[in-house]
Design a protein around this motif. Structure first.
Motif, mmCIF file in Angstrom:
data_model
loop_
_atom_site.group_PDB
_atom_site.id
_atom_site.type_symbol
_atom_site.label_atom_id
_atom_site.label_comp_id
_atom_site.label_asym_id
_atom_site.label_seq_id
_atom_site.Cartn_x
_atom_site.Cartn_y
_atom_site.Cartn_z
ATOM 1 N N PRO A 75 0.801 -1.228 0.000
ATOM 2 C CA PRO A 75 0.000 0.000 0.000
ATOM 3 C C PRO A 75 0.833 1.277 0.000
ATOM 4 N N THR A 76 2.134 1.189 0.292
ATOM 5 C CA THR A 76 2.979 2.387 0.248
ATOM 6 C C THR A 76 3.171 2.873 -1.183
ATOM 7 N N GLY A 77 2.919 2.005 -2.158
ATOM 8 C CA GLY A 77 3.066 2.383 -3.563
ATOM 9 C C GLY A 77 4.449 2.137 -4.114
ATOM 10 N N ASP A 78 5.381 1.628 -3.302
ATOM 11 C CA ASP A 78 6.733 1.371 -3.787
ATOM 12 C C ASP A 78 6.768 0.236 -4.809
ATOM 13 N N ASP A 79 5.974 -0.789 -4.589
ATOM 14 C CA ASP A 79 5.858 -1.915 -5.502
ATOM 15 C C ASP A 79 4.393 -2.303 -5.556
ATOM 16 N N ILE A 80 3.723 -1.936 -6.633
ATOM 17 C CA ILE A 80 2.299 -2.234 -6.738
ATOM 18 C C ILE A 80 1.902 -2.349 -8.208
ATOM 19 N N SER A 81 0.957 -3.212 -8.449
ATOM 20 C CA SER A 81 0.380 -3.382 -9.778
ATOM 21 C C SER A 81 -1.114 -3.078 -9.665
ATOM 22 N N VAL A 82 -1.623 -2.250 -10.569
ATOM 23 C CA VAL A 82 -3.028 -1.845 -10.536
ATOM 24 C C VAL A 82 -3.623 -1.997 -11.935
ATOM 25 N N ASN A 83 -4.783 -2.618 -11.998
ATOM 26 C CA ASN A 83 -5.510 -2.763 -13.256
ATOM 27 C C ASN A 83 -6.891 -2.142 -13.058
ATOM 28 N N VAL A 84 -7.220 -1.155 -13.885
ATOM 29 C CA VAL A 84 -8.510 -0.468 -13.799
ATOM 30 C C VAL A 84 -9.294 -0.753 -15.072
ATOM 31 N N ASN A 85 -10.528 -1.204 -14.909
ATOM 32 C CA ASN A 85 -11.439 -1.393 -16.031
ATOM 33 C C ASN A 85 -12.682 -0.578 -15.728
ATOM 34 N N ALA A 86 -13.107 0.237 -16.697
ATOM 35 C CA ALA A 86 -14.276 1.092 -16.478
ATOM 36 C C ALA A 86 -15.207 1.052 -17.682
ATOM 37 N N SER A 87 -16.471 1.316 -17.414
ATOM 38 C CA SER A 87 -17.471 1.388 -18.469
ATOM 39 C C SER A 87 -18.312 2.646 -18.270
ATOM 40 N N ASN A 88 -18.146 3.599 -19.174
ATOM 41 C CA ASN A 88 -18.903 4.847 -19.174
ATOM 42 C C ASN A 88 -18.831 5.574 -17.820
ATOM 43 N N LEU A 89 -17.675 5.508 -17.190
ATOM 44 C CA LEU A 89 -17.491 6.077 -15.855
ATOM 45 C C LEU A 89 -17.217 7.571 -15.928
ATOM 46 N N GLN A 90 -18.040 8.362 -15.258
ATOM 47 C CA GLN A 90 -17.809 9.803 -15.156
ATOM 48 C C GLN A 90 -16.604 10.011 -14.238
#
Length: 129
Positions: free
Chosen positions: A45-60
């Protein structure tokens, strides 16, 4: 921000950091659909080593950006987002970024220019490794 559906799963693998997902459907004050998203993450959670995958559909996304500290102004007026964004940070540095998405009904702010330009649709297709 209002959500009609909100789900979060977090677990601690034995060998590293934390993993999980966050999934939600946004609505506005009148109950109108403002899109949906799912975020899957793995790392510290510190962000030093992290992988993030975001999937969105028509998201404001324009009004979401104000909740994220340090986000440049150019990213605060993008309209609606549909598609995928994958981000890997290693040793506190951006190691990989992949985006394949469509933006709809937003404003593009370019650093150094006062005026923002409206767009109907924009394709975002980028890879950084």
């Amino acid at each position: 921000m209002l959500f009609s559906i909100f789900s979060i799963d977090i677990f601690k693998p034995v060998d590293h950091g934390i993993s999980g997902s966050l999934q939600a459907r946004r609505i506005d004050d009148n109950g109108t659909d403002n899109g949906s998203f799912k975020i899957v993450f793995d790392g510290w959670p510190t962000g030093d080593d992290i992988s993030v995958n975001v999937n969105a559909s028509n998201l404001q996304v324009s009004d979401i950006a104000g909740y994220i500290d340090g986000l440049p102004e150019v990213l605060r007026t993008l309209g609606r987002f549909s598609g995928d964004l994958v981000l890997d940070i290693s040793d506190g540095k951006l190691a990989h970024l992949n985006a394949d998405a469509e933006l709809v009904a937003g404003h593009l702010g370019i650093p150094g220019f006062v005026q923002k330009k409206e767009f109907k649709t924009a394709q975002l297709d980028l890879i950084y490794s």
